[in-house]
Design an enzyme around this catalytic site. Structure first.
Site: not given
Ligand code: UT7
Length: 325
Positions: A108, A246, A276
């Site tokens: 990225c 980005h 992204n």
């Molecule tokens: O180019 C650089 C690359 N990447 C980035 O910059 C991404 C960096 N990270 C992020 O943007 C965030 O960490 C994410 C968007 C990937 C995730 O957001 P988060 O607030 O950290 O969510 P999480 O991974 O802690 O997930 C929270 C909950 C979980 O459920 P429980 O365990 O709380 O019951 C996940 O299972 O959301 C659930 N979950 C979803 N639910 C519906 C995870 N993905 C999904 C989904 N749809 N797609």
């Protein structure tokens, strides 16, 4: 100086609602956690070189030069058409021109890395017109069973023309790329990677990401690299007309704006339209901002990106060229 910009998104658009037909997710979750509403996916026979070719043609036309003036092509991609040769050579072939052509891989952060390499090669070599492309078909690396990553990425391409003006009788020190900062730290290799590779298992693999960790690094490193680039160009944050970050997650964009104390009205965000797109993300956002007159000729802008590696960096640029050139 950056004198032309172009971009391309595949016609195949996929909304969060469409995605929820084959991924266990919802529009509400994706919108709230990432700000993404739509992404575009390459169609059946469409490849990274095809998207690059479209974006390149637009950038060349926008710069008002002939494609034959281009003498250097640097293409940032993680998703080449073939493992080798470089996709840049395929773009060169499609453009039917003579130009030194090669790919670089910084995921990225690829576009910022490509700008840095282009600037060095143009300063030290005989190159006058460089085509810098960021293009990725990230959909080819997605595991639809992994909802934590598959909802975040999309496909696209963006390109700029960098021109060197010589023997003009004037100095234009305050135009073009004023500073470039790039960094890598392999101790974070496992935070964002594919689970396969040519020399590992002869496969390309799927993306795996420790989202929360990457999020924290993104906020820290995007902020610190922009600050470094400002110092290197002897500019202050208040002097920036625009920041083109980005486009990975709206929450990251807002957290960085807050940390840098830059007014959000100056921060370009197009992540909701395409998710992204990895190396394509900055030039896609840049062209969108120029076309909607948010960025004007002569504006001072900042760019910054972070990706797997981890790799990250920032640039300070006076965009366009003086009217008399
Ligand atoms: O180019 C650089 C690359 N990447 C980035 O910059 C991404 C960096 N990270 C992020 O943007 C965030 O960490 C994410 C968007 C990937 C995730 O957001 P988060 O607030 O950290 O969510 P999480 O991974 O802690 O997930 C929270 C909950 C979980 O459920 P429980 O365990 O709380 O019951 C996940 O299972 O959301 C659930 N979950 C979803 N639910 C519906 C995870 N993905 C999904 C989904 N749809 N797609």
């Amino acid at each position: 100086m950056i004198t032309g910009v172009g971009s391309y998104l595949p016609i195949n658009k996929c909304s969060n609602k469409n995605l929820s037909n084959f991924v266990d997710t919802s529009d509400e979750w994706i919108s709230k956690r990432s700000g993404i509403k739509n992404r575009h996916f390459v169609t059946d026979n469409e490849k990274t070189s095809d998207m690059s070719f479209f974006a390149a043609n637009k950038a060349i036309e926008n710069a008002g030069i002939s494609k034959n003036d281009v003498d250097l092509i640097i293409l940032a991609t993680t998703t080449p058409d073939n493992t080798f040769p470089s996709t840049a050579t395929l773009v060169q072939k499609k453009l039917n021109i003579n130009a030194v052509s090669f790919d670089i891989q910084a995921v990225c952060a690829g576009f910022v890395f490509a700008l840095s390499v282009a600037k060095s090669m143009m300063s030290e070599g005989n190159f006058k017109n460089c085509l810098v492309i960021g293009a990725d078909s990230m959909s080819k690396l997605l595991d639809w069973k992994d909802r934590t990553t598959s909802v975040l990425f999309g496909d696209g391409a963006g390109a700029v023309i960098l021109q060197k003006f010589e023997n003009t009788g004037c100095k234009y020190d305050d135009w073009g790329i004023l500073s470039n900062i790039i960094h890598s730290d392999g101790q974070f290799y496992d935070l964002l990677k594919t689970n396969g590779g040519v020399s590992t298992n002869q496969k390309v693999g799927f993306i795996e990401m420790e989202g929360k960790e990457v999020f924290k690094h993104a906020v820290d490193k995007l902020s610190s690299s922009l600050e470094e680039a400002l110092i290197a160009s002897n500019k202050k944050i208040d002097e920036l007309d625009c920041l083109v970050p980005h486009q990975a997650n709206q929450r990251i964009i807002l957290a960085v704006a807050d940390k840098l104390k830059i007014d959000v009205s100056k921060v370009i965000s197009t992540v909701k339209n395409h998710g992204n797109t990895s190396a394509a993300s900055i030039p896609l956002a840049l062209e969108n901002a120029i076309n909607s007159n948010k960025i004007l000729n002569g504006n001072l802008i900042g760019l910054h990106a972070i990706g797997g590696g981890l790799s990250w960096g920032a640039s300070i640029i006076r965009i366009g060229k003086p009217k008399n050139l």
